[in-house]
Design an enzyme around this catalytic site. Structure first.
Site, PDB file in Angstrom:
ATOM      1  N   ASP A   1       0.940  -1.364   0.079  1.00  0.00           N
ATOM      2  CA  ASP A   1      -0.357   0.055  -0.078  1.00  0.00           C
ATOM      3  C   ASP A   1       0.679   0.754   0.029  1.00  0.00           C
ATOM      4  O   ASP A   1       0.239   2.472   0.976  1.00  0.00           O
ATOM      5  CB  ASP A   1      -0.630   0.041   1.146  1.00  0.00           C
ATOM      6  N   GLU A   2       2.065   0.900  -0.727  1.00  0.00           N
ATOM      7  CA  GLU A   2       2.423   2.626  -0.757  1.00  0.00           C
ATOM      8  C   GLU A   2       3.652   2.470  -2.012  1.00  0.00           C
ATOM      9  O   GLU A   2       4.010   1.275  -2.314  1.00  0.00           O
ATOM     10  CB  GLU A   2       3.849   1.986   0.593  1.00  0.00           C
TER      11      GLU A   2
END
Length: 131
Positions: free
Chosen positions: A12-13
């Site tokens: 998620d990054e």
């Protein structure tokens, strides 16, 4: 769509190079567009941090949470780091925080003032170099 220079940080990054927008400070508008598109497509909010290095982008992102957009200029870096808690540094978790607390270090400013050999004796050479 916005850049071809992308580095995945985790599930998620991600990190992307938007330096080609910096001359006209268009990166703030681009980042707001990215936030809007992410929300439109996923209905999920995101936080975006912008700065001059990967480490400072991570710190800006922490400051942007939740659902914010933070830009840390090169001139602001010393001021922001000096007063920030050491946990803002990527890689500083509970264990390292406790080790540093044993030396009365809780802010980045206090960390910078430590003698390198004292820091190494508590956290080890590799961790001291990372800090």
């Amino acid at each position: 769509k916005y850049t071809v220079v992308i580095q995945v940080g985790s599930c998620d990054e991600l990190f992307c190079d938007l330096s080609h927008y910096r001359d006209n400070h268009g990166f703030m508008e681009i980042c707001q567009q990215i936030k809007n598109e992410i929300f439109e497509r996923t209905k999920c909010h995101c936080s975006i941090g912008i700065s001059h290095s990967l480490s400072m982008c991570r710190i800006a992102t922490k400051k942007a949470k939740p659902n914010g957009l933070v830009y840390i200029s090169y001139d602001e870096i010393p001021v922001i780091l000096h007063s920030s808690p050491i946990t803002i540094i990527p890689g500083v978790g509970r264990s390292l925080e406790q080790q540093l607390a044993s030396m009365d270090v809780s802010t980045c400013g206090e960390l910078v003032s430590l003698e390198e050999n004292r820091l190494e004796s508590v956290v080890g050479r590799k961790t001291a170099e990372m800090l």
